[in-house]
Design a protein around this motif. Sequence first.
Motif, PDB file in Angstrom:
ATOM      1  N   ALA A  57     -28.402-142.957   4.601  1.00 52.19           N
ATOM      2  CA  ALA A  57     -29.430-142.902   5.627  1.00 52.19           C
ATOM      3  C   ALA A  57     -30.357-141.713   5.458  1.00 52.19           C
ATOM      4  N   GLY A  58     -29.969-140.656   4.859  1.00 51.70           N
ATOM      5  CA  GLY A  58     -30.805-139.474   4.769  1.00 51.70           C
ATOM      6  C   GLY A  58     -31.848-139.509   3.678  1.00 51.70           C
ATOM      7  N   CYS A  59     -32.038-140.596   2.954  1.00 50.64           N
ATOM      8  CA  CYS A  59     -33.034-140.692   1.885  1.00 50.64           C
ATOM      9  C   CYS A  59     -32.894-139.546   0.888  1.00 50.64           C
ATOM     10  N   LEU A  60     -31.877-139.583   0.084  1.00 55.73           N
ATOM     11  CA  LEU A  60     -31.642-138.532  -0.902  1.00 55.73           C
ATOM     12  C   LEU A  60     -32.538-138.725  -2.114  1.00 55.73           C
ATOM     13  N   GLU A  61     -32.847-137.606  -2.770  1.00 47.67           N
ATOM     14  CA  GLU A  61     -33.544-137.667  -4.051  1.00 47.67           C
ATOM     15  C   GLU A  61     -32.503-137.848  -5.155  1.00 47.67           C
ATOM     16  N   ASP A  62     -32.849-138.629  -6.156  1.00 52.71           N
ATOM     17  CA  ASP A  62     -31.912-138.896  -7.242  1.00 52.71           C
ATOM     18  C   ASP A  62     -31.858-137.735  -8.228  1.00 52.71           C
ATOM     19  N   PRO A  63     -30.688-137.501  -8.848  1.00 53.79           N
ATOM     20  CA  PRO A  63     -30.629-136.493  -9.911  1.00 53.79           C
ATOM     21  C   PRO A  63     -31.490-136.931 -11.094  1.00 53.79           C
ATOM     22  N   SER A  64     -32.022-135.964 -11.832  1.00 57.92           N
ATOM     23  CA  SER A  64     -32.903-136.292 -12.956  1.00 57.92           C
ATOM     24  C   SER A  64     -32.553-135.435 -14.165  1.00 57.92           C
ATOM     25  N   LEU A  65     -32.688-136.009 -15.332  1.00 58.15           N
ATOM     26  CA  LEU A  65     -32.455-135.269 -16.564  1.00 58.15           C
ATOM     27  C   LEU A  65     -33.631-134.334 -16.801  1.00 58.15           C
ATOM     28  N   GLU A  66     -33.343-133.041 -16.896  1.00 63.62           N
ATOM     29  CA  GLU A  66     -34.397-132.050 -17.086  1.00 63.62           C
ATOM     30  C   GLU A  66     -34.580-131.681 -18.556  1.00 63.62           C
ATOM     31  N   ARG A  67     -33.450-131.439 -19.236  1.00 61.68           N
ATOM     32  CA  ARG A  67     -33.521-131.009 -20.633  1.00 61.68           C
ATOM     33  C   ARG A  67     -32.286-131.496 -21.364  1.00 61.68           C
ATOM     34  N   HIS A  68     -32.412-131.609 -22.680  1.00 61.44           N
ATOM     35  CA  HIS A  68     -31.208-131.815 -23.482  1.00 61.44           C
ATOM     36  C   HIS A  68     -31.303-130.920 -24.705  1.00 61.44           C
ATOM     37  N   PHE A  69     -30.157-130.362 -25.085  1.00 62.77           N
ATOM     38  CA  PHE A  69     -30.095-129.397 -26.168  1.00 62.77           C
ATOM     39  C   PHE A  69     -29.273-129.954 -27.329  1.00 62.77           C
ATOM     40  N   LYS A  70     -29.784-129.785 -28.529  1.00 68.85           N
ATOM     41  CA  LYS A  70     -29.068-130.167 -29.745  1.00 68.85           C
ATOM     42  C   LYS A  70     -28.982-128.958 -30.660  1.00 68.85           C
ATOM     43  N   GLY A  71     -27.798-128.706 -31.197  1.00 73.11           N
ATOM     44  CA  GLY A  71     -27.594-127.549 -32.060  1.00 73.11           C
ATOM     45  C   GLY A  71     -26.154-127.429 -32.508  1.00 73.11           C
ATOM     46  N   HIS A  72     -25.239-127.931 -31.676  1.00 74.83           N
ATOM     47  CA  HIS A  72     -23.830-127.940 -32.085  1.00 74.83           C
ATOM     48  C   HIS A  72     -23.597-129.002 -33.151  1.00 74.83           C
ATOM     49  N   ARG A  73     -22.544-128.799 -33.930  1.00 77.92           N
ATOM     50  CA  ARG A  73     -22.250-129.708 -35.040  1.00 77.92           C
ATOM     51  C   ARG A  73     -20.964-130.492 -34.819  1.00 77.92           C
ATOM     52  N   ASP A  74     -20.452-130.441 -33.600  1.00 77.99           N
ATOM     53  CA  ASP A  74     -19.252-131.208 -33.251  1.00 77.99           C
ATOM     54  C   ASP A  74     -19.235-131.352 -31.725  1.00 77.99           C
ATOM     55  N   ALA A  75     -18.206-131.996 -31.206  1.00 75.88           N
ATOM     56  CA  ALA A  75     -18.120-132.289 -29.774  1.00 75.88           C
ATOM     57  C   ALA A  75     -18.215-131.023 -28.927  1.00 75.88           C
ATOM     58  N   ILE A  76     -18.895-131.138 -27.782  1.00 75.21           N
ATOM     59  CA  ILE A  76     -18.991-130.040 -26.817  1.00 75.21           C
ATOM     60  C   ILE A  76     -17.703-130.023 -25.995  1.00 75.21           C
ATOM     61  N   THR A  77     -17.164-128.831 -25.761  1.00 74.37           N
ATOM     62  CA  THR A  77     -15.912-128.711 -25.016  1.00 74.37           C
ATOM     63  C   THR A  77     -16.083-128.107 -23.632  1.00 74.37           C
ATOM     64  N   SER A  78     -17.164-127.329 -23.435  1.00 71.57           N
ATOM     65  CA  SER A  78     -17.290-126.575 -22.197  1.00 71.57           C
ATOM     66  C   SER A  78     -18.735-126.137 -21.994  1.00 71.57           C
ATOM     67  N   VAL A  79     -19.183-126.086 -20.729  1.00 71.33           N
ATOM     68  CA  VAL A  79     -20.522-125.599 -20.397  1.00 71.33           C
ATOM     69  C   VAL A  79     -20.448-124.722 -19.150  1.00 71.33           C
ATOM     70  N   ASP A  80     -21.348-123.726 -19.052  1.00 74.66           N
ATOM     71  CA  ASP A  80     -21.391-122.893 -17.857  1.00 74.66           C
ATOM     72  C   ASP A  80     -22.744-122.202 -17.757  1.00 74.66           C
ATOM     73  N   PHE A  81     -23.272-122.111 -16.526  1.00 74.81           N
ATOM     74  CA  PHE A  81     -24.540-121.444 -16.257  1.00 74.81           C
ATOM     75  C   PHE A  81     -24.318-119.971 -15.934  1.00 74.81           C
ATOM     76  N   SER A  82     -25.297-119.146 -16.303  1.00 74.05           N
ATOM     77  CA  SER A  82     -25.294-117.761 -15.845  1.00 74.05           C
ATOM     78  C   SER A  82     -25.711-117.734 -14.375  1.00 74.05           C
ATOM     79  N   LEU A  83     -25.482-116.603 -13.721  1.00 71.26           N
ATOM     80  CA  LEU A  83     -25.781-116.474 -12.304  1.00 71.26           C
ATOM     81  C   LEU A  83     -27.252-116.752 -11.998  1.00 71.26           C
ATOM     82  N   ASN A  84     -28.148-116.231 -12.842  1.00 74.60           N
ATOM     83  CA  ASN A  84     -29.582-116.383 -12.575  1.00 74.60           C
ATOM     84  C   ASN A  84     -30.169-117.666 -13.159  1.00 74.60           C
ATOM     85  N   LYS A  85     -29.339-118.497 -13.755  1.00 75.90           N
ATOM     86  CA  LYS A  85     -29.754-119.791 -14.328  1.00 75.90           C
ATOM     87  C   LYS A  85     -30.708-119.651 -15.516  1.00 75.90           C
ATOM     88  N   LYS A  86     -30.863-118.435 -16.033  1.00 76.26           N
ATOM     89  CA  LYS A  86     -31.749-118.258 -17.181  1.00 76.26           C
ATOM     90  C   LYS A  86     -31.072-118.681 -18.472  1.00 76.26           C
TER      91      LYS A  86
END
Length: 407
Positions: free
Chosen positions: A54-83
Amino acid sequence: MAASLGGQAPPTAGSVPARPFRPGAAAPLRAEPLLRGAGGAETELWRARGVMAAGCLEDPSLERHFKGHRDAITSVDFSLNKKQLASGSMDSCLMIWSMRPQMRAYRFVGHKDAVMCVQFSPSGHLVASGSRDKTVRLWVPSVKGESTVFKAHTATVRSVHFSSDGQSLVTASDDKTVKVWMVHRQKFLFSLSQHINWVRCARFSPDGRLIVSASDDKTVKLWDKTSKECIRSFCEHGGFVNHVDFHPSGTCIAAAGTDNTVKVWDVRMNRLLQHYQVHSAVVNSLSFHPSGNYLVTASNDSTLKILDLLEGRLLYTLHGHQGPATCVAFSRAGDFFASGGSDEQVMVWKTNFDAADYGDVLKTQKSGTSMDGTHHTLLLPYAGLDSRCGVMQVLKNVIALEISVLP
């Protein structure tokens, strides 16, 4: 040691109108393209048109994708300032990605085997990584790529996690132990040793007084950090437990299992609150939104799922990774989340759906107290209580929006 890589430009994003969703209505779903990448047909975001809250939510959207690893990704984490965004991979490297367009990414080389886990310290001045080489490294996330290394366990290190004050680090390993360290000088403090199989994950509670651990012995254990005693053991999982984390209030924990389920327990009452069967394969990772209202999960079925904890239902299914989605994490503010997969890609999503109520929730949380204080209460639904077993009915087959990112 750090090597630089060219940054990845984000796809061009158009405006995405919110659409109403009426719970329980079974309207036919229609897919329509919403976003197109800079390369034309290279990246498209699809949305299944149907019903929403009922609250008319906005849908999540893909902002960016990164390529550089040479095998499966195991873990991700943001810094506090999101930089910055950190990712670990089976390619033995840690990478630090800049969230600013066109900025370079850096590959940190030092581990001699797969990097199984990464996490920024609360201040963002350090990144911890654990590896199959049995060591933990503490990196300074700058171009120099300096790190301190110490042998933490006698087998693969599966998990690293800082306490909220940044003073302590908890690690979990295939040597069946959980260890707690002082970050300053990497001083060993104590070990927790009651698991009888590999320990996949360990996390501090928000107030730092408790530790939760998940193991291949099919248990989730709750430890008192001061007494070093196991105070509760949750054994309801039908398979191994890959990942566990505390709700931001500290009153609940969520666990992801190889039995394809996600379970939420109240750690004060020692009871199962919610049991989600929304994935069709192993659930690898999960992360609470800092408001405590949502949970995002990643699975071998290649999808991410957004669960609405207050309503007790599936909100979104996100298709983006080709193959298993191996890890997922919200940013500290909850306005973004990142995912990694066996396709060697890291994807950054804008949350969007939390915009309407997040500010109010944060104000409410700040006025509350921690789990021993008293009035910090999480109201999770018992949507269909099963009187025979006294736990919440399994939540599954819920109509939700499906969003796909197609190659």
